[in-house]
Structure formats: structure tokens, C-alpha cells
Design an enzyme around this catalytic site. Structure first.
Site, PDB file in Angstrom:
ATOM      1  N   ALA A  67       0.863  -1.179   0.000  1.00  0.00           N
ATOM      2  CA  ALA A  67       0.000   0.000   0.000  1.00  0.00           C
ATOM      3  C   ALA A  67       0.901   1.232   0.000  1.00  0.00           C
ATOM      4  CB  ALA A  67      -0.884  -0.018   1.237  1.00  0.00           C
ATOM      5  N   GLY A 110       0.693  -4.979   0.916  1.00  0.00           N
ATOM      6  CA  GLY A 110      -0.483  -5.061   0.046  1.00  0.00           C
ATOM      7  C   GLY A 110      -0.179  -5.751  -1.277  1.00  0.00           C
ATOM      8  N   GLU A 113      -0.499  -9.316  -0.535  1.00  0.00           N
ATOM      9  CA  GLU A 113      -1.936  -9.558  -0.319  1.00  0.00           C
ATOM     10  C   GLU A 113      -2.692  -9.553  -1.644  1.00  0.00           C
ATOM     11  OE1 GLU A 113      -1.873  -6.359   2.531  1.00  0.00           O
ATOM     12  OE2 GLU A 113      -2.647  -7.662   4.103  1.00  0.00           O
ATOM     13  N   GLU A 133       4.798  -4.889   7.143  1.00  0.00           N
ATOM     14  CA  GLU A 133       4.099  -3.777   7.806  1.00  0.00           C
ATOM     15  C   GLU A 133       4.582  -3.566   9.245  1.00  0.00           C
ATOM     16  OE1 GLU A 133       2.633  -6.239   6.105  1.00  0.00           O
ATOM     17  OE2 GLU A 133       1.068  -5.434   4.795  1.00  0.00           O
TER      18      GLU A 133
HETATM   19  N1  CAA Z   1       4.600   3.243  -0.620  1.00  0.00           N
HETATM   20  C1  CAA Z   1       5.005   4.396  -1.163  1.00  0.00           C
HETATM   21  N2  CAA Z   1       6.178   4.527  -1.815  1.00  0.00           N
HETATM   22  C2  CAA Z   1       6.977   3.455  -1.921  1.00  0.00           C
HETATM   23  C3  CAA Z   1       6.613   2.206  -1.362  1.00  0.00           C
HETATM   24  C4  CAA Z   1       5.360   2.111  -0.686  1.00  0.00           C
HETATM   25  N3  CAA Z   1       4.897   0.970  -0.176  1.00  0.00           N
HETATM   26  N4  CAA Z   1       7.596   1.323  -1.610  1.00  0.00           N
HETATM   27  C5  CAA Z   1       8.545   1.982  -2.293  1.00  0.00           C
HETATM   28  N5  CAA Z   1       8.164   3.272  -2.482  1.00  0.00           N
HETATM   29  C6  CAA Z   1       8.904   4.337  -3.166  1.00  0.00           C
HETATM   30  C7  CAA Z   1      10.077   4.801  -2.330  1.00  0.00           C
HETATM   31  O1  CAA Z   1       9.665   5.749  -1.377  1.00  0.00           O
HETATM   32  C8  CAA Z   1      10.973   5.395  -3.392  1.00  0.00           C
HETATM   33  O2  CAA Z   1      10.463   6.660  -3.744  1.00  0.00           O
HETATM   34  P1  CAA Z   1      11.479   7.938  -3.846  1.00  0.00           P
HETATM   35  O3  CAA Z   1      12.389   7.560  -5.003  1.00  0.00           O
HETATM   36  O4  CAA Z   1      10.567   9.067  -4.150  1.00  0.00           O
HETATM   37  O5  CAA Z   1      12.181   8.011  -2.568  1.00  0.00           O
HETATM   38  C9  CAA Z   1      10.760   4.459  -4.577  1.00  0.00           C
HETATM   39  O6  CAA Z   1       9.502   3.810  -4.338  1.00  0.00           O
HETATM   40  C10 CAA Z   1      11.829   3.395  -4.694  1.00  0.00           C
HETATM   41  O7  CAA Z   1      11.927   2.716  -3.448  1.00  0.00           O
HETATM   42  P2  CAA Z   1      13.325   2.483  -2.669  1.00  0.00           P
HETATM   43  O8  CAA Z   1      14.275   3.598  -2.964  1.00  0.00           O
HETATM   44  O9  CAA Z   1      13.008   2.228  -1.231  1.00  0.00           O
HETATM   45  O10 CAA Z   1      13.815   1.137  -3.403  1.00  0.00           O
HETATM   46  P3  CAA Z   1      14.774   0.017  -2.796  1.00  0.00           P
HETATM   47  O11 CAA Z   1      15.082  -0.875  -3.956  1.00  0.00           O
HETATM   48  O12 CAA Z   1      15.886   0.602  -2.025  1.00  0.00           O
HETATM   49  O13 CAA Z   1      13.861  -0.797  -1.746  1.00  0.00           O
HETATM   50  C11 CAA Z   1      11.855  -1.908  -1.017  1.00  0.00           C
HETATM   51  C12 CAA Z   1      12.763  -1.522  -2.202  1.00  0.00           C
HETATM   52  C13 CAA Z   1      12.560  -2.926  -0.117  1.00  0.00           C
HETATM   53  C14 CAA Z   1      10.601  -2.536  -1.609  1.00  0.00           C
HETATM   54  C15 CAA Z   1      11.503  -0.660  -0.193  1.00  0.00           C
HETATM   55  O14 CAA Z   1      11.033   0.348  -1.083  1.00  0.00           O
HETATM   56  C16 CAA Z   1      10.452  -0.875   0.853  1.00  0.00           C
HETATM   57  O15 CAA Z   1      10.735  -1.414   1.910  1.00  0.00           O
HETATM   58  N6  CAA Z   1       9.187  -0.460   0.567  1.00  0.00           N
HETATM   59  C17 CAA Z   1       8.106  -0.535   1.506  1.00  0.00           C
HETATM   60  C18 CAA Z   1       7.591  -1.955   1.663  1.00  0.00           C
HETATM   61  C19 CAA Z   1       6.496  -2.003   2.701  1.00  0.00           C
HETATM   62  O16 CAA Z   1       6.682  -1.706   3.867  1.00  0.00           O
HETATM   63  N7  CAA Z   1       5.274  -2.372   2.273  1.00  0.00           N
HETATM   64  C20 CAA Z   1       4.121  -2.438   3.122  1.00  0.00           C
HETATM   65  C21 CAA Z   1       3.291  -1.196   2.975  1.00  0.00           C
HETATM   66  S1  CAA Z   1       1.958  -1.088   4.148  1.00  0.00           S
HETATM   67  C22 CAA Z   1       0.754  -2.116   3.523  1.00  0.00           C
HETATM   68  O17 CAA Z   1       0.888  -2.673   2.462  1.00  0.00           O
HETATM   69  C23 CAA Z   1      -0.511  -2.242   4.375  1.00  0.00           C
HETATM   70  C24 CAA Z   1      -1.508  -3.229   3.885  1.00  0.00           C
HETATM   71  O18 CAA Z   1      -1.647  -4.309   4.413  1.00  0.00           O
HETATM   72  C25 CAA Z   1      -2.411  -2.902   2.763  1.00  0.00           C
END
Ligand code: CAA
Length: 259
Positions: A67, A110, A113, A133
Site C-alpha cells: 500500500a 499489500g 496480499e 508492515e
Molecule cells: N509506498 C510508497 N512509496 C513506496 C513504497 C510504498 N509501499 N515502496 C517503495 N516506495 C517508493 C520509495 O519511497 C521510493 O520513492 P522515492 O524515489 O521518491 O524516494 C521508490 O519507491 C523506490 O523505493 P526504494 O528507494 O526504497 O527502493 P529500494 O530498492 O531501495 O527498496 C523496497 C525496495 C525494499 C521494496 C523498499 O522500497 C520498501 O521497503 N518499501 C516498503 C515496503 C512495505 O513496507 N510495504 C508495506 C506497505 S503497508 C501495507 O501494504 C498495508 C496493507 O496491508 C495494505
């Protein structure tokens, strides 16, 4: 159909539609707009008689990183309640045609999911699944604690949900989360192969069979067996069942019409 964050091809192949997430800079993060687009598309494809199977992919690099964290970072519980973002997810569950997820790269939060809400998952060697998360102070909200647990069992799901650790495609296969692993460059080819096999069957029987398999998650064994039996009987009201059995007897390939 034209959208901002997804690409849709209702005729990717005969009777097969393709939805591709298209928000590459944010690693296909599932903002509310993305989910609304997926919801509207699935509803339209489910009503389209030409479509029998739907493929959902994020492309070769990433499936979806979850998400949209930036969109919800400052939300209050009441904002979340009022936005009711998960109601858009209900359409995926309601879709009566089979949906195959083609997953390459990250399928997190998400994203994991979303893949699990689909009916089958084809993963590439680079696929990584996780419910991270917990690392951002929250927990799965779109089915992660329920679908993952049913798919891979309590102790594995518990470890993934409580530590946020990712699992590889190999582990996902071993745990029964995905159907198979394919090289990234063959992802669409292999997924299409599976979709074609399903699209060649009776659409009536496919819908009833999908419904019956899903019933296994919502009922006791006896209730599920009764549900299955009723759907089995119902297939005998279809022209497709007559055609399928006649074709078997006449040693020819059946021509199913979805009637
Ligand atoms: N939401 C918003 N933006 C996101 C994102 C997310 N879930 N995941 C990545 N991005 C964005 C980053 O902020 C970044 O944007 P900027 O260039 O503007 O900074 C861009 O995508 C590239 O990401 P990274 O620089 O972080 O890329 P990376 O290769 O270093 O890492 C990753 C990749 C491990 C996937 C890392 O991005 C990450 O940990 N993302 C979040 C994963 C996460 O926590 N997901 C769960 C979300 S909550 C949820 O999903 C609730 C639910 O149950 C519905």
C-alpha cells in the site's frame, strides 16, 4: 479502457485479459487510485463475455511494494475508517473469473496480499514475498494475516508477519504459496500457457468450480461438500456439460460457449 496507473488489454489473447500495474517510480505502490482502477477494471472484465481468464502483473521488475505508505502516513484511524480503502479490494474477491497473478520482484505488504487474493500465482526467480508492515509500526490490513496463514500455515505466517522477513520464490514454492517458478523472461509466456488451458474449458464450470474451491475457506467440510455437490449438479444445466461429454464420447475436442 485507459487509466493512469494500470495498463489494460481486454484481448491480450483469445478470451484472456491482461492488467499491468504501471507506477514504476513508486515500485507499483498500491495507492487508493491504483486500487480504484483495478476494481473498476475487474468489474468490467468480469462482465465482459469475451473474457474468460484475467492475468494481473506488475511487469518483470516489481509486482508491488505494498500500500502507498506516503499516502497513509499521517492518517488517523477515523480517516482510515472513512476512506474505507479495503472495500475496493472486495471486488477482487468478488470476481468470478479466474485471476492469475504473474509476480516478479517484490510482492510486499499489500502487494503480497494482492497476489494472494488472486487465484493462482506464477512467480519468477526474482520474486520476493513479505508482509513487512510490522517494520513501519502497523500490520497487514488487506488479508495478510488470514490468507497467508491459510496458504503457508501458522508458524511460517507468524514469523513473516511478526518479523517482516521476506521469503524467496523457492521458499514460496516450497510453502505452497505459488504454483511454480519460471525465468523472468518467460513469465508472461508461462502465465499465458496456464491461462489458455483454463480459457479452453467451460466458463460456466470454471466459475462454479472457482466458487466451490473458495468455499473451502468459509465452511465446515460437510457444508463445503454440500456446496460442491450443488454446483456439480448445476453444471448439468449447461450446454457446455452436454458438449463436453458428447465430445468425449465422439473423441473430439469440445467447443465450450459459456452457456
Ligand atoms: N509506498 C510508497 N512509496 C513506496 C513504497 C510504498 N509501499 N515502496 C517503495 N516506495 C517508493 C520509495 O519511497 C521510493 O520513492 P522515492 O524515489 O521518491 O524516494 C521508490 O519507491 C523506490 O523505493 P526504494 O528507494 O526504497 O527502493 P529500494 O530498492 O531501495 O527498496 C523496497 C525496495 C525494499 C521494496 C523498499 O522500497 C520498501 O521497503 N518499501 C516498503 C515496503 C512495505 O513496507 N510495504 C508495506 C506497505 S503497508 C501495507 O501494504 C498495508 C496493507 O496491508 C495494505
Amino acid at each position: 479502457m485507459s487509466f493512469e496507473f494500470i495498463k489494460v488489454n481486454p484481448q491480450y489473447a483469445k478470451h484472456i485479459a491482461l492488467i499491468e500495474l504501471n507506477r514504476p517510480k513508486e515500485l507499483n505502490a498500491l495507492s487508493r487510485q491504483v486500487m480504484l482502477e483495478i476494481r473498476d477494471t475487474l468489474k468490467a472484465l468480469d462482465e465482459d463475455d469475451n473474457v474468460r481468464v484475467i492475468i494481473l502483473t506488475g511487469g518483470e521488475k516489481v509486482f508491488a511494494a505494498g500500500a502507498d505508505i506516503k499516502q497513509m502516513a499521517d492518517a488517523t484511524a477515523i480517516d482510515m475508517l472513512n476512506i474505507d480503502q479495503f472495500s475496493t479490494w472486495d471486488q477482487i474477491k468478488k470476481t468470478r473469473k479466474p485471476i492469475i497473478a504473474a509476480v516478479s520482484g517484490f510482492a510486499l505488504g499489500g502487494g503480497c496480499e494482492l497476489a494472494m487474493t488472486c487465484d493462482m500465482i506464477i512467480a519468477t526467480e526474482t520474486a520476493k514475498f513479505g508482509q513487512p508492515e510490522i517494520k513501519i509500526g502497523t500490520m497487514p490490513g488487506a488479508g495478510g494475516t488470514q490468507r497467508l496463514t491459510r496458504a503457508i500455515g501458522k508458524v511460517r505466517a507468524m514469523e513473516m508477519v511478526l518479523t517482516g522477513k521476506f521469503i524467496s520464490a523457492e521458499e514460496a514454492l516450497q510453502y505452497g504459496l505459488v504454483n511454480r517458478i519460471v525465468p523472468a523472461e518467460l513469465m508472461m509466456h508461462e502465465t499465458l500457457g496456464l491461462a489458455k488451458q483454463i480459457a479452453a474449458q467451460s466458463p460456466v464450470a470454471i466459475k462454479l468450480a472457482k466458487e466451490a474451491v473458495n468455499q473451502a475457506f468459509n465452511s465446515t467440510l460437510d457444508e463445503g461438500l454440500m456446496f460442491e455437490r450443488k454446483n456439480f449438479y448445476l453444471t448439468f444445466a449447461s450446454e457446455d456439460q452436454k458438449e463436453g461429454m458428447a465430445a468425449f464420447v465422439e473423441k473430439r475436442t469440445p467447443e465450450f460457449k459459456g452457456k
